[in-house]
Design a protein around this motif. Sequence first.
Motif, PDB file in Angstrom:
ATOM      1  N   TYR A  50      12.124  79.965  79.598  1.00 49.94           N
ATOM      2  CA  TYR A  50      12.928  80.214  79.480  1.00 49.94           C
ATOM      3  C   TYR A  50      14.189  79.503  80.289  1.00 49.94           C
ATOM      4  O   TYR A  50      13.813  79.970  81.414  1.00 49.94           O
ATOM      5  N   SER A 101       5.155  81.928  72.701  1.00 49.00           N
ATOM      6  CA  SER A 101       5.726  82.442  73.677  1.00 49.00           C
ATOM      7  C   SER A 101       5.974  80.553  74.729  1.00 49.00           C
ATOM      8  O   SER A 101       5.618  79.654  74.792  1.00 49.00           O
ATOM      9  N   PHE A 102       7.075  80.868  75.590  1.00 49.32           N
ATOM     10  CA  PHE A 102       7.780  79.751  75.831  1.00 49.32           C
ATOM     11  C   PHE A 102       8.411  80.131  77.565  1.00 49.32           C
ATOM     12  O   PHE A 102       8.366  80.976  77.495  1.00 49.32           O
ATOM     13  N   ASP A 141      18.332  76.184  76.962  1.00 49.77           N
ATOM     14  CA  ASP A 141      19.259  77.147  76.773  1.00 49.77           C
ATOM     15  C   ASP A 141      20.829  76.349  76.514  1.00 49.77           C
ATOM     16  O   ASP A 141      21.158  76.647  77.714  1.00 49.77           O
ATOM     17  N   LYS A 163       9.590  80.730  64.492  1.00 47.13           N
ATOM     18  CA  LYS A 163       8.852  82.276  64.850  1.00 47.13           C
ATOM     19  C   LYS A 163       7.284  82.110  63.606  1.00 47.13           C
ATOM     20  O   LYS A 163       6.648  81.969  63.218  1.00 47.13           O
ATOM     21  N   TYR A 192       6.599  86.595  66.055  1.00 51.61           N
ATOM     22  CA  TYR A 192       7.344  86.099  67.177  1.00 51.61           C
ATOM     23  C   TYR A 192       7.149  85.002  67.082  1.00 51.61           C
ATOM     24  O   TYR A 192       6.081  84.133  66.896  1.00 51.61           O
ATOM     25  N   PRO A 193       7.757  84.340  68.243  1.00 50.44           N
ATOM     26  CA  PRO A 193       7.286  82.679  67.960  1.00 50.44           C
ATOM     27  C   PRO A 193       7.098  82.153  68.824  1.00 50.44           C
ATOM     28  O   PRO A 193       5.933  84.035  70.595  1.00 50.44           O
TER      29      PRO A 193
END
Lengths: 159, 287
Positions: free
Chosen positions: B8, B5-6, B52, B41, B2-3
């Motif tokens: 989005y 947390s961020f 995005d 990751k 898992y990356p």
Amino acid sequence: MVTVNLKINGKQYSEEAEPRLLLVHFIRDALKLKGTHIGCDTGHCGACTILWDGKPVKSCQILAVQAEGANIMTVEGLEPEDGKLSIEQESFRENFAQQCGYCTPGFLMMTRYLIRNNEEMTREEIREKLHGNYCMCTGYQQIVDAVQDAQRKYFATKK
Amino acid sequence: MYPKSFEYLRAKSVDQALQYLKDNEGSRVIAGGQSLLPMLKSRLYQPTVLVDINFIPELREVKLGSNGDLRIGAMVTHYDVIENSTIRENAPILSSTAENIADVQIRNRGTIGGSICEADPSADYLPTLMALDARVVLKTTDSSREMKVEDFIQGPFETLAEDGEMLVEVIVPPSKANYRVEKYARRKADFAIASVAAIVSLSKDGKVADARIATGAQQDKPHRLREIESALKGKASKSVNLEAIIGPATEELEPLDDLHGGPEYRKHVLRGMLSRMLGDLLSGKEA
């Protein structure tokens, strides 16, 4: 948490996802569609391949939140009706194109795409186009046989 | 894996994306994500905010400018670079380059803008874009500037993009001259051990009118081989002694040393590729 609305195998889903959740985990764990497998988690092996607007992508390389509004097909969507095999599945079964079966969902999704979007493919072309899918047991001979067989069957339905 | 947390943020327009980038220190753009997600990751990058740009239709456009330049949106996928007839007609070497990238699935999702911004020393597009003298358009909320891809790429995973700045477009001067583009890797989807993009045009009297050659996977960033270019220009194509040019011109190279190949091996592969590819181009063989 972000709400993700998307269509999978013709059915509309709406479910919460943490931004860092991968699409493959969202499909498997939130939506409980366990047909899509996760192998390497690094974008190499292709076990997590799904069709997005009809084109294959690797669902471990996409965030679930990015799939808002997406139209997806997973291996569960191949079956024409409950208990009936699609021509891709039938061809893999008849050609013994699997041993442990772990990579099979990814190969089946590739087969669905490739046989419909290419002229008759040579063995070399099939191998080249399946470059993004790994099978650690069969050695690919039977898989290439199965893809060729599936394409023949598909073309026969078009005649 | 898992990356970290961020937050989005989904941008619906270029302006909104630029505003998000300005308002959020430590933010990063996610394009196709085919390079960025593995890096997230492995936690090589730990952005606090991810912007995005997948939901901005104008970034997926391919246009032909009034001066004939190709203008390719940052979010145009490798698949589109292969299939788009405007790109294939005006810069066929770029379409051929995209065919070498990774695999079918990655090509459907990965983008030209994302690949340039990753600035991987072995990236497939960079030598080709350098040979084409392509430029990038970088925007912030209140500025816009252009620079050559060659200047934009600084080193491994480093570009001149500043905080709040986003690559929105790639400008490619058309090139219909004869070309070769190849990468050498043990398996096709792997990063290159050596890669070469070469554009050579011959005049009617058989002289080399123009030669633009770039290589990747050799040093910390892809680069033009100008010594070879100037040694070729103006020469009668039939009388060029390639070995005498390639040897000295690559002598000073100090190629990368990693698990894919050592420096001597990389240089050996590069010299072989140059000799064969330039030999073909000088003899006028079409691709």
